[in-house]
Enzyme design. Structure first.
Site, short mmCIF file in Angstrom:
data_model
loop_
_atom_site.label_atom_id
_atom_site.label_comp_id
_atom_site.label_asym_id
_atom_site.label_seq_id
_atom_site.Cartn_x
_atom_site.Cartn_y
_atom_site.Cartn_z
N PRO A 48 5.05 12.43 -8.51
CA PRO A 48 5.18 12.79 -9.93
C PRO A 48 5.24 14.29 -10.18
CG PRO A 48 2.92 12.20 -9.45
CD PRO A 48 3.71 11.88 -8.21
N LEU A 49 4.91 15.08 -9.18
CA LEU A 49 5.00 16.54 -9.30
C LEU A 49 6.01 17.12 -8.32
CD1 LEU A 49 1.20 17.37 -9.70
CD2 LEU A 49 2.94 17.27 -11.49
N TYR A 72 -1.88 3.01 4.58
CA TYR A 72 -2.51 4.28 4.24
C TYR A 72 -3.72 4.49 5.15
CZ TYR A 72 0.16 4.50 -0.17
OH TYR A 72 1.15 4.56 -1.11
N PRO A 80 10.53 19.19 2.60
CA PRO A 80 11.47 20.31 2.49
C PRO A 80 12.71 19.88 1.71
CG PRO A 80 10.64 20.10 4.74
CD PRO A 80 10.18 18.87 4.01
#
Length: 309
Positions: free
Chosen positions: A223-224, A67, A229
């Site tokens: 989670p959302l 990250y 795409p």
């Protein structure tokens, strides 16, 4: 529930309530550190976001050396203090590749997994990482393993188990796996599974049920939904928007709350680099969903796309 279970080491009420992870009790709403890279040019703000998460009752932080090419780990090292009692979770299976077509490349071979654990230990400043996820690359969104990177899960779990035996990691988690791989991993006693999963992407319901039966934490990423795409977004669902209007919350909060209500072993790691979004994510852990609302949300069809990055 005891007072000790409901509050963190700093005395804050645990975000989303308490839940078990890697042999500890932590906040069910955690913090995903991937987006901290957006603050690379404002390190103080990045550190402040992590400190604010802890103050809001989060004691479960998810990160990785890849990250931001170590940036997230360095921020966590600076922000998290021993007295905070934070469970830091990292992952291996990829390595930073800042000059490549993606900011990371796969690193699935056993020797690469061991090197990645050592890199995480160094950047986090820890003698042991409490929980390390093995990020597989045979299924799920993101890069797919080919050639020498297509490594059998048994070979990977062998080195992860050795690292646990050596004390470099406390517990093993696995990510991006199917039901057959999870069954093969059970002898290694995985503490959690991280797969892409949301209200609109529930093709892994069989894995979730197996995790619940085996007392394995379910830690969904995306989670959302996702910005990839072809992958649906929870916040665009009419049923989610209707629930948000009726209950006075945001669609994102409804989506996160549904995950917590759906299964008691769910632990969330929504990520953000914004203090306002962080507060909203924490508040989602206290959203109550009535029976009728849950039924309406449960009826939303799963339409996950199979995205390869």
């Amino acid at each position: 529930m005891t007072t000790t279970e409901s509050t963190t080491a700093t005395g804050a009420r645990r975000a989303g309530g308490p839940g078990p992870l890697a042999g500890r009790t932590v906040s069910r709403v955690g913090f995903g550190a991937m987006q901290l890279e957006r603050l690379r040019d404002d390190r103080d703000t990045a550190v402040g976001i992590v400190r604010r998460a802890i103050a809001l009752g989060i004691d479960h932080i998810d990160t990785a050396q890849f990250y931001g090419n170590g940036f997230a780990n360095e921020v966590i090292r600076e922000a998290v203090r021993p007295a905070d009692g934070v469970l830091v979770v990292s992952k291996v299976g990829a390595t930073p590749d800042p000059g490549g077509p993606y900011p990371m490349r796969l690193a699935q071979r056993p020797e690469e997994l061991r090197a990645a654990v050592d890199d995480n230990l160094a950047s986090l400043g820890l003698d042991q990482i409490p929980l390390v996820n093995l990020r597989r690359a045979a299924t799920g969104p993101g890069l797919r393993a080919v050639g020498e990177q297509a490594v059998d899960i048994d070979d990977q779990l062998a080195v992860m188990t050795a690292l646990r035996d050596e004390g470099k990691i406390g517990a093993i988690g696995i990510s991006n796996v199917g039901i057959e791989e999870l069954n093969r991993a059970l002898p290694a006693s995985p503490a959690c599974v991280q797969n892409a999963y949301s209200l609109v992407s529930r093709t892994d319901e069989d894995l979730l049920e197996l995790c619940l039966a085996e007392n394995i934490a379910w830690v969904p990423y995306f989670p959302l939904g996702s910005s990839f795409p072809g992958m649906p977004k929870v916040t665009e669902e009419p049923a989610v928007r209707a629930a948000a209007r009726a209950l006075g919350h945001t669609p994102a909060q409804i989506g996160l709350a549904w995950l917590l209500h759906h299964a008691p072993n769910t632990m969330l790691i929504p990520g953000t680099a914004d203090a306002g979004h962080l507060a909203a994510n924490v508040a989602a852990g206290a959203v109550a969903l009535d029976t009728a609302t849950l039924a309406a949300l449960d009826a939303v069809p799963s339409r996950s796309g199979d995205i390869i990055g």
